[in-house]
Design a protein around this motif. Sequence first.
Motif, PDB file in Angstrom:
ATOM      1  N   ASP A 156       0.834  -1.205   0.000  1.00  0.00           N
ATOM      2  CA  ASP A 156       0.000   0.000   0.000  1.00  0.00           C
ATOM      3  C   ASP A 156       0.865   1.249   0.000  1.00  0.00           C
ATOM      4  N   ASP A 157       1.944   1.229   0.780  1.00  0.00           N
ATOM      5  CA  ASP A 157       2.862   2.361   0.794  1.00  0.00           C
ATOM      6  C   ASP A 157       3.497   2.539  -0.580  1.00  0.00           C
ATOM      7  N   GLN A 158       3.871   1.432  -1.208  1.00  0.00           N
ATOM      8  CA  GLN A 158       4.503   1.483  -2.523  1.00  0.00           C
ATOM      9  C   GLN A 158       3.570   2.132  -3.542  1.00  0.00           C
ATOM     10  N   LYS A 159       2.286   1.814  -3.479  1.00  0.00           N
ATOM     11  CA  LYS A 159       1.314   2.382  -4.420  1.00  0.00           C
ATOM     12  C   LYS A 159       1.206   3.893  -4.267  1.00  0.00           C
ATOM     13  N   ASN A 160       1.502   4.398  -3.079  1.00  0.00           N
ATOM     14  CA  ASN A 160       1.396   5.831  -2.816  1.00  0.00           C
ATOM     15  C   ASN A 160       2.719   6.570  -2.959  1.00  0.00           C
ATOM     16  N   LEU A 161       3.757   5.886  -3.402  1.00  0.00           N
ATOM     17  CA  LEU A 161       5.057   6.509  -3.571  1.00  0.00           C
ATOM     18  C   LEU A 161       5.012   7.515  -4.711  1.00  0.00           C
ATOM     19  N   ILE A 162       5.472   8.706  -4.434  1.00  0.00           N
ATOM     20  CA  ILE A 162       5.547   9.765  -5.444  1.00  0.00           C
ATOM     21  C   ILE A 162       7.021  10.124  -5.574  1.00  0.00           C
ATOM     22  N   PRO A 163       7.603  10.153  -6.727  1.00  0.00           N
ATOM     23  CA  PRO A 163       7.005   9.871  -8.022  1.00  0.00           C
ATOM     24  C   PRO A 163       6.875   8.381  -8.279  1.00  0.00           C
ATOM     25  N   ASP A 164       5.928   8.032  -9.109  1.00  0.00           N
ATOM     26  CA  ASP A 164       5.641   6.613  -9.336  1.00  0.00           C
ATOM     27  C   ASP A 164       6.591   5.941 -10.316  1.00  0.00           C
ATOM     28  N   HIS A 165       7.523   6.688 -10.906  1.00  0.00           N
ATOM     29  CA  HIS A 165       8.477   6.069 -11.837  1.00  0.00           C
ATOM     30  C   HIS A 165       9.606   5.342 -11.107  1.00  0.00           C
ATOM     31  N   ILE A 166       9.739   5.519  -9.812  1.00  0.00           N
ATOM     32  CA  ILE A 166      10.780   4.833  -9.049  1.00  0.00           C
ATOM     33  C   ILE A 166      10.352   3.379  -8.871  1.00  0.00           C
ATOM     34  N   LYS A 167      11.178   2.476  -9.345  1.00  0.00           N
ATOM     35  CA  LYS A 167      10.854   1.059  -9.286  1.00  0.00           C
ATOM     36  C   LYS A 167      11.811   0.269  -8.399  1.00  0.00           C
ATOM     37  N   THR A 168      12.993   0.821  -8.146  1.00  0.00           N
ATOM     38  CA  THR A 168      13.951   0.125  -7.287  1.00  0.00           C
ATOM     39  C   THR A 168      14.524   1.097  -6.271  1.00  0.00           C
ATOM     40  N   GLN A 169      15.016   0.554  -5.187  1.00  0.00           N
ATOM     41  CA  GLN A 169      15.610   1.380  -4.145  1.00  0.00           C
ATOM     42  C   GLN A 169      16.813   2.155  -4.688  1.00  0.00           C
ATOM     43  N   ALA A 170      17.547   1.570  -5.618  1.00  0.00           N
ATOM     44  CA  ALA A 170      18.724   2.222  -6.180  1.00  0.00           C
ATOM     45  C   ALA A 170      18.373   3.480  -6.977  1.00  0.00           C
ATOM     46  N   GLU A 171      17.125   3.594  -7.416  1.00  0.00           N
ATOM     47  CA  GLU A 171      16.713   4.766  -8.190  1.00  0.00           C
ATOM     48  C   GLU A 171      16.407   5.971  -7.313  1.00  0.00           C
ATOM     49  N   ILE A 172      16.409   5.804  -6.033  1.00  0.00           N
ATOM     50  CA  ILE A 172      16.156   6.921  -5.130  1.00  0.00           C
ATOM     51  C   ILE A 172      17.460   7.694  -4.989  1.00  0.00           C
ATOM     52  N   TRP A 173      17.486   8.889  -5.537  1.00  0.00           N
ATOM     53  CA  TRP A 173      18.683   9.710  -5.656  1.00  0.00           C
ATOM     54  C   TRP A 173      19.427   9.864  -4.333  1.00  0.00           C
ATOM     55  N   LEU A 174      18.740  10.142  -3.283  1.00  0.00           N
ATOM     56  CA  LEU A 174      19.380  10.405  -2.005  1.00  0.00           C
ATOM     57  C   LEU A 174      20.113   9.182  -1.469  1.00  0.00           C
ATOM     58  N   LEU A 175      19.610   7.986  -1.746  1.00  0.00           N
ATOM     59  CA  LEU A 175      20.275   6.781  -1.266  1.00  0.00           C
ATOM     60  C   LEU A 175      21.622   6.552  -1.934  1.00  0.00           C
ATOM     61  N   LYS A 176      21.815   7.110  -3.130  1.00  0.00           N
ATOM     62  CA  LYS A 176      23.071   6.950  -3.845  1.00  0.00           C
ATOM     63  C   LYS A 176      24.133   7.936  -3.367  1.00  0.00           C
ATOM     64  N   ARG A 177      23.721   8.951  -2.627  1.00  0.00           N
ATOM     65  CA  ARG A 177      24.611  10.022  -2.191  1.00  0.00           C
ATOM     66  C   ARG A 177      25.583   9.516  -1.140  1.00  0.00           C
ATOM     67  N   LYS A 178      26.855   9.786  -1.353  1.00  0.00           N
ATOM     68  CA  LYS A 178      27.890   9.423  -0.398  1.00  0.00           C
ATOM     69  C   LYS A 178      28.492  10.704   0.176  1.00  0.00           C
ATOM     70  N   GLY A 179      29.029  10.615   1.358  1.00  0.00           N
ATOM     71  CA  GLY A 179      29.710  11.765   1.946  1.00  0.00           C
ATOM     72  C   GLY A 179      28.803  12.589   2.841  1.00  0.00           C
ATOM     73  N   ASN A 180      29.260  13.775   3.138  1.00  0.00           N
ATOM     74  CA  ASN A 180      28.579  14.681   4.062  1.00  0.00           C
ATOM     75  C   ASN A 180      27.328  15.283   3.420  1.00  0.00           C
ATOM     76  N   LEU A 181      26.192  15.045   4.024  1.00  0.00           N
ATOM     77  CA  LEU A 181      24.940  15.605   3.518  1.00  0.00           C
ATOM     78  C   LEU A 181      24.655  16.976   4.110  1.00  0.00           C
ATOM     79  N   LEU A 182      25.406  17.367   5.106  1.00  0.00           N
ATOM     80  CA  LEU A 182      25.147  18.637   5.788  1.00  0.00           C
ATOM     81  C   LEU A 182      26.062  19.735   5.262  1.00  0.00           C
ATOM     82  N   THR A 183      26.000  19.944   3.957  1.00  0.00           N
ATOM     83  CA  THR A 183      26.745  21.036   3.345  1.00  0.00           C
ATOM     84  C   THR A 183      25.757  21.969   2.668  1.00  0.00           C
TER      85      THR A 183
END
Length: 70
Positions: free
Chosen positions: A15-42
Amino acid sequence: MKFIYPEGATPFNQDDQKNLIPDHIKTQAEIWLLKRKGNLLTTAFCKKLHKKMFDKTWAWAGNFRTYQIM
């Protein structure tokens, strides 16, 4: 879509997956923030994140306001 959850993470269901926006994301790897390495507090990262979140909402997304809000 199959998600791999780190220890302590909150999983979500179909049910959560059906409500995911944007709906073009099909895999966890496609989530931009998850691919980010290093310091996020810049400043540069925060501006990039703001642009990705609000570029369809604000013309100034990713930039600081140039006026005082009262």
